[in-house]
Design an enzyme around this catalytic site. Structure first.
Site, PDB file in Angstrom:
ATOM      1  N   ARG A  76       0.816  -1.225   0.000  1.00  0.00           N
ATOM      2  CA  ARG A  76       0.000   0.000   0.000  1.00  0.00           C
ATOM      3  C   ARG A  76       0.843   1.266   0.000  1.00  0.00           C
ATOM      4  NH1 ARG A  76      -3.295  -1.077   5.382  1.00  0.00           N
ATOM      5  NH2 ARG A  76      -1.115  -1.220   5.985  1.00  0.00           N
ATOM      6  N   LYS A 183       4.736 -18.872   6.768  1.00  0.00           N
ATOM      7  CA  LYS A 183       4.118 -19.363   8.007  1.00  0.00           C
ATOM      8  C   LYS A 183       3.623 -18.151   8.797  1.00  0.00           C
ATOM      9  CE  LYS A 183       7.418 -19.099  11.633  1.00  0.00           C
ATOM     10  NZ  LYS A 183       7.973 -19.534  12.834  1.00  0.00           N
ATOM     11  N   ASP A 212       8.162 -23.415   4.750  1.00  0.00           N
ATOM     12  CA  ASP A 212       8.776 -23.546   6.058  1.00  0.00           C
ATOM     13  C   ASP A 212      10.272 -23.474   5.775  1.00  0.00           C
ATOM     14  OD1 ASP A 212       9.858 -24.181   8.445  1.00  0.00           O
ATOM     15  OD2 ASP A 212       8.493 -25.828   8.881  1.00  0.00           O
ATOM     16  N   HIS A 213      10.843 -22.276   5.933  1.00  0.00           N
ATOM     17  CA  HIS A 213      12.214 -22.090   5.455  1.00  0.00           C
ATOM     18  C   HIS A 213      13.219 -22.970   6.224  1.00  0.00           C
ATOM     19  CE1 HIS A 213      12.191 -19.286   8.851  1.00  0.00           C
ATOM     20  NE2 HIS A 213      13.471 -19.527   8.939  1.00  0.00           N
ATOM     21  N   LYS A 217      17.183 -25.518   5.268  1.00  0.00           N
ATOM     22  CA  LYS A 217      18.532 -25.483   5.835  1.00  0.00           C
ATOM     23  C   LYS A 217      19.265 -26.733   5.370  1.00  0.00           C
ATOM     24  CE  LYS A 217      17.575 -22.978  10.116  1.00  0.00           C
ATOM     25  NZ  LYS A 217      18.305 -21.755   9.814  1.00  0.00           N
ATOM     26  N   GLU A 251      16.181 -21.653  22.282  1.00  0.00           N
ATOM     27  CA  GLU A 251      16.681 -20.308  21.965  1.00  0.00           C
ATOM     28  C   GLU A 251      17.108 -19.622  23.244  1.00  0.00           C
ATOM     29  OE1 GLU A 251      14.385 -17.759  19.223  1.00  0.00           O
ATOM     30  OE2 GLU A 251      12.933 -19.377  19.355  1.00  0.00           O
ATOM     31  N   ASP A 270       4.139 -21.249  17.109  1.00  0.00           N
ATOM     32  CA  ASP A 270       5.345 -20.653  16.538  1.00  0.00           C
ATOM     33  C   ASP A 270       6.351 -21.709  16.086  1.00  0.00           C
ATOM     34  OD1 ASP A 270       7.045 -18.430  15.885  1.00  0.00           O
ATOM     35  OD2 ASP A 270       8.220 -18.866  17.670  1.00  0.00           O
ATOM     36  N   HIS A 275       8.267 -26.169  12.169  1.00  0.00           N
ATOM     37  CA  HIS A 275       9.618 -26.739  12.218  1.00  0.00           C
ATOM     38  C   HIS A 275       9.689 -28.078  12.960  1.00  0.00           C
ATOM     39  CE1 HIS A 275      10.130 -22.709  11.052  1.00  0.00           C
ATOM     40  NE2 HIS A 275      10.404 -22.182  12.221  1.00  0.00           N
ATOM     41  N   LYS A 375      11.980 -20.483  24.577  1.00  0.00           N
ATOM     42  CA  LYS A 375      12.765 -19.241  24.544  1.00  0.00           C
ATOM     43  C   LYS A 375      13.462 -19.056  25.884  1.00  0.00           C
ATOM     44  CE  LYS A 375      10.137 -16.657  21.135  1.00  0.00           C
ATOM     45  NZ  LYS A 375      11.220 -16.614  20.151  1.00  0.00           N
TER      46      LYS A 375
HETATM   47  P1  NDP Z   1       5.125  -6.839   8.292  1.00  0.00           P
HETATM   48  O1  NDP Z   1       4.333  -6.668   9.533  1.00  0.00           O
HETATM   49  O2  NDP Z   1       6.396  -6.083   8.137  1.00  0.00           O
HETATM   50  O3  NDP Z   1       4.116  -6.537   7.109  1.00  0.00           O
HETATM   51  C1  NDP Z   1       4.488  -6.526   5.737  1.00  0.00           C
HETATM   52  C2  NDP Z   1       3.716  -5.433   5.036  1.00  0.00           C
HETATM   53  O4  NDP Z   1       2.336  -5.764   5.022  1.00  0.00           O
HETATM   54  C3  NDP Z   1       3.803  -4.085   5.726  1.00  0.00           C
HETATM   55  O5  NDP Z   1       4.951  -3.377   5.325  1.00  0.00           O
HETATM   56  C4  NDP Z   1       2.533  -3.418   5.267  1.00  0.00           C
HETATM   57  O6  NDP Z   1       2.736  -2.855   3.975  1.00  0.00           O
HETATM   58  C5  NDP Z   1       1.567  -4.562   5.105  1.00  0.00           C
HETATM   59  N1  NDP Z   1       0.719  -4.632   6.298  1.00  0.00           N
HETATM   60  C6  NDP Z   1       1.091  -4.837   7.566  1.00  0.00           C
HETATM   61  N2  NDP Z   1       0.018  -4.845   8.397  1.00  0.00           N
HETATM   62  C7  NDP Z   1      -1.050  -4.638   7.620  1.00  0.00           C
HETATM   63  C8  NDP Z   1      -2.434  -4.544   7.887  1.00  0.00           C
HETATM   64  N3  NDP Z   1      -2.918  -4.686   9.104  1.00  0.00           N
HETATM   65  N4  NDP Z   1      -3.271  -4.333   6.858  1.00  0.00           N
HETATM   66  C9  NDP Z   1      -2.790  -4.197   5.625  1.00  0.00           C
HETATM   67  N5  NDP Z   1      -1.462  -4.277   5.321  1.00  0.00           N
HETATM   68  C10 NDP Z   1      -0.616  -4.489   6.301  1.00  0.00           C
HETATM   69  O7  NDP Z   1       5.371  -8.388   8.116  1.00  0.00           O
HETATM   70  P2  NDP Z   1       6.732  -9.164   7.856  1.00  0.00           P
HETATM   71  O8  NDP Z   1       7.377  -8.606   6.646  1.00  0.00           O
HETATM   72  O9  NDP Z   1       7.495  -9.270   9.103  1.00  0.00           O
HETATM   73  O10 NDP Z   1       6.205 -10.648   7.575  1.00  0.00           O
HETATM   74  C11 NDP Z   1       5.428 -10.979   6.443  1.00  0.00           C
HETATM   75  C12 NDP Z   1       4.907 -12.389   6.577  1.00  0.00           C
HETATM   76  O11 NDP Z   1       5.992 -13.282   6.684  1.00  0.00           O
HETATM   77  C13 NDP Z   1       4.042 -12.616   7.816  1.00  0.00           C
HETATM   78  O12 NDP Z   1       3.022 -13.511   7.488  1.00  0.00           O
HETATM   79  C14 NDP Z   1       4.985 -13.246   8.807  1.00  0.00           C
HETATM   80  O13 NDP Z   1       4.291 -14.098   9.697  1.00  0.00           O
HETATM   81  C15 NDP Z   1       5.871 -14.050   7.877  1.00  0.00           C
HETATM   82  N6  NDP Z   1       7.212 -14.266   8.398  1.00  0.00           N
HETATM   83  C16 NDP Z   1       8.009 -13.200   8.712  1.00  0.00           C
HETATM   84  C17 NDP Z   1       9.285 -13.398   9.177  1.00  0.00           C
HETATM   85  C18 NDP Z   1      10.202 -12.250   9.465  1.00  0.00           C
HETATM   86  O14 NDP Z   1      11.376 -12.510   9.795  1.00  0.00           O
HETATM   87  N7  NDP Z   1       9.774 -11.024   9.359  1.00  0.00           N
HETATM   88  C19 NDP Z   1       9.817 -14.787   9.350  1.00  0.00           C
HETATM   89  C20 NDP Z   1       8.901 -15.824   8.956  1.00  0.00           C
HETATM   90  C21 NDP Z   1       7.653 -15.549   8.510  1.00  0.00           C
HETATM   91  P3  NDP Z   1       1.864  -1.659   3.414  1.00  0.00           P
HETATM   92  O15 NDP Z   1       1.317  -0.900   4.565  1.00  0.00           O
HETATM   93  O16 NDP Z   1       2.823  -0.863   2.581  1.00  0.00           O
HETATM   94  O17 NDP Z   1       0.826  -2.327   2.596  1.00  0.00           O
END
Ligand code: NDP
Length: 525
Positions: A76, A183, A212-213, A217, A251, A270, A275, A375
């Site tokens: 967005r 996930k 499932d990254h 590994k 962890e 989680d 995993h 944890k």
């Molecule tokens: P974020 O919370 O950073 O969200 C990603 C993007 O989604 C945001 O930048 C935003 O973009 C949009 N967003 C967030 N919340 C909302 C909302 N309520 N409504 C609409 N748009 C929203 O997530 P992550 O990048 O951390 O993770 C993405 C996915 O990957 C998740 O499902 C998470 O569970 C999974 N994941 C993440 C990991 C990590 O290390 N971060 C590891 C493993 C899995 P914008 O506002 O520009 O649209």
């Protein structure tokens, strides 16, 4: 590498020449890949900047991306292409091993399109934009859609992609189309099945990649090679020789800045519903007739199907839940879970779980599998411990008594990547004394070249269409079927607060778990 003499020798024994070893650098990447566009939803977020784009860039550095390729970020936030590139560059540059030598040429293929997730018009606009990029780069309409957004958005994005025609393959100038979901896949059996139905309304199973990254590994992938590419382990990999198996993912870190997520998830969602269950299935599955995605995933699903339900009167014996309190980590005092920012001061979310599960089949009947994750524990470690039984009859009992230690095999996954096997030998000298010694293989032994990080492997497999390392819908269903009653019991029963046992940060979990932890934790290894 084998030399000619070795090969000749083996030819005599085997009757045919062994395959010539493949040079290490050729193991890193696969053959030519279809040109494609990778569309990342949620591209303004953490996962994109920290994992996905660095992984794609590393693949690029190792010549592992298709030629040509295009990456389109979609979310967005309003941003220009240049702002998107700069943001990702800054995030990558801050990483320890950043190598920006070829960033600019990579970044020339990065684009950004602002979207409204629930607006069909927005997807129609995106489709027009992707067609233009197809024409410019000759990417042939092949697309990977990676949903790097909060799980609540998976259904609406999948539905809109379907309505905008993105799921079609080979029609109206489209190539192949794949959707990748991160996930967690659902919160319980029902929500996982609902999500699956939504995905299946537009996409077919072969198009859906549930990540499932952990599975990507190297050391996790190696479990199957270790078990099934060697003749000596499989004959003893069963109830006749194995006393118990431990799978530990501990962890040192606490909840850090993920309290919002963790307060909804807890350790079972989680860690176990992904995993832990995957590592369990790789450790316990039967050999498939061929190393091929459907067959491997089928065998894994059979393990989940054979799990003895873990509920009812005996649950206390088989499930221990804990929550970390204050304690000492690396010599410093740390706060307890309930004092962490963003965590409720009366939170009943478990940060530790130990399950003793049994697989009701011919191979494993009666062998306990201890699954432990938590944890703020004493050490960061992911490992599989295979404890063999003692010798059936000790001819040394008059010398050493009956207490000869049994063999133990450890497959260490993270942060150490090694395999160790402990066995008994004689101390040098006139007196008969035994000492346990360890065969120790480090995964990078004789290898110093580059390797693929988990996200690189996962993205590469999506581009190739290889589902081997991804959850199947059947696997997800069976795994949730096993865990959902446990979650329901934990979340609805009145004594839940009593069941949740506190433990000190920096310890090995609650007191009640110690009798089992002693079986699994070996401080020297
Ligand atoms: P974020 O919370 O950073 O969200 C990603 C993007 O989604 C945001 O930048 C935003 O973009 C949009 N967003 C967030 N919340 C909302 C909302 N309520 N409504 C609409 N748009 C929203 O997530 P992550 O990048 O951390 O993770 C993405 C996915 O990957 C998740 O499902 C998470 O569970 C999974 N994941 C993440 C990991 C990590 O290390 N971060 C590891 C493993 C899995 P914008 O506002 O520009 O649209």
């Amino acid at each position: 590498m084998l030399d000619d003499k070795d090969r000749e020798q083996m030819t005599r024994v085997e009757g045919k020449a062994p395959p010539v070893d493949i040079p290490a650098e050729e193991c890193l990447t696969v053959g030519p890949l279809d040109p494609c566009t990778i569309v990342i939803f949620g591209a303004s977020g953490d996962l994109t900047a920290r994992k996905l784009v660095p992984a794609l860039y590393n693949l690029y550095l190792n010549d592992g991306l298709p030629k040509p390729f295009v990456i389109v970020g979609a979310s967005r936030t309003s941003m220009s292409h240049e702002e998107f590139r700069e943001r990702l560059k800054a995030s990558y540059a801050a990483t320890e091993k950043a190598d920006l030598a070829r960033w600019e040429e990579f970044a020339a293929n990065l684009y950004y399109q602002s979207v409204v997730y629930d607006s069909l018009d927005s997807y129609v606009e995106l489709a027009g934009y992707l067609r233009k990029l197809d024409e410019k780069y000759h990417t042939r309409g092949n697309r990977v859609f990676d949903l790097a957004v909060p799980p609540s958005l998976y259904p609406v994005i999948a539905e809109m992609l379907g309505k905008a025609g993105f799921a079609q393959e080979g029609e109206n100038g489209t190539g192949w189309s794949r959707i990748v979901v991160e996930k967690p896949f659902g919160r319980d059996l029902q929500s996982a099945m609902e999500l699956d139905q939504t995905l299946h309304r537009s996409f077919q199973e072969h198009q859906i990649f549930r990540i499932d990254h952990y599975l990507a590994k190297e050391t996790v992938q190696n479990i199957l090679m270790f078990r099934f590419a060697n003749a000596i382990f499989e004959p003893i990999w069963n109830r006749s020789y194995i006393a118990y198996v431990g799978i530990i993912a501990s962890e040192k870190l606490g909840v850090e800045n993920r309290a919002g997520y963790y307060e909804q998830a807890g350790v079972i969602r989680d860690m176990f519903q992904n995993h832990m269950m995957q590592v369990l299935s790789l450790t316990a599955m039967e050999p498939p007739s061929l190393f091929e995605a459907d067959r491997v995933r089928e065998e894994k699903a059979k393990v989940f199907r054979s799990l003895k339900p873990l509920k009812g009167d005996k649950q206390e014996d088989n499930l221990i839940l804990g929550q970390y309190g204050p304690g000492i980590i690396n010599g410093s005092e740390v706060a307890g879970y309930r004092e962490e920012p963003g965590v409720s001061s009366s939170s009943l979310i478990p940060t530790f779980a130990m399950m003793r599960v049994f697989i009701d089949n011919w191979r494993w009947r009666g062998v306990p599998f201890y699954l432990v994750s938590g944890k703020r524990l004493a050490r960061k470690s992911t490992r599989i411990v295979v404890q063999f039984k003692r010798v059936p009859h000790s001819m040394f009992r008059n010398v050493f008594g009956d207490e000869i230690l049994a063999n133990r095999l450890i497959l260490a996954i993270y942060p150490e990547e090694r395999i160790t096997l402990t066995f008994q030998t004689k101390y040098p000298g006139a007196r008969n004394c035994l000492r346990p010694v360890t065969l120790d293989f480090s995964y990078d032994q004789n290898y110093s070249g580059p390797s693929l990080e988990a996200y690189e492997k996962v993205l590469l497999d999506c581009i190739q269409g290889d589902q081997m390392l991804f959850w199947s819908n059947n696997g997800v269903k069976l795994s949730w079927s096993f865990l959902t009653p446990i979650l329901q019991d934990c979340e609805t029963c009145g004594d839940r607060g009593a069941r949740l046992q506190p433990y000190d940060s920096g310890s090995w979990g609650p007191e009640a778990a110690q009798k089992w932890m002693k079986l699994l934790i070996d401080e020297e290894q």
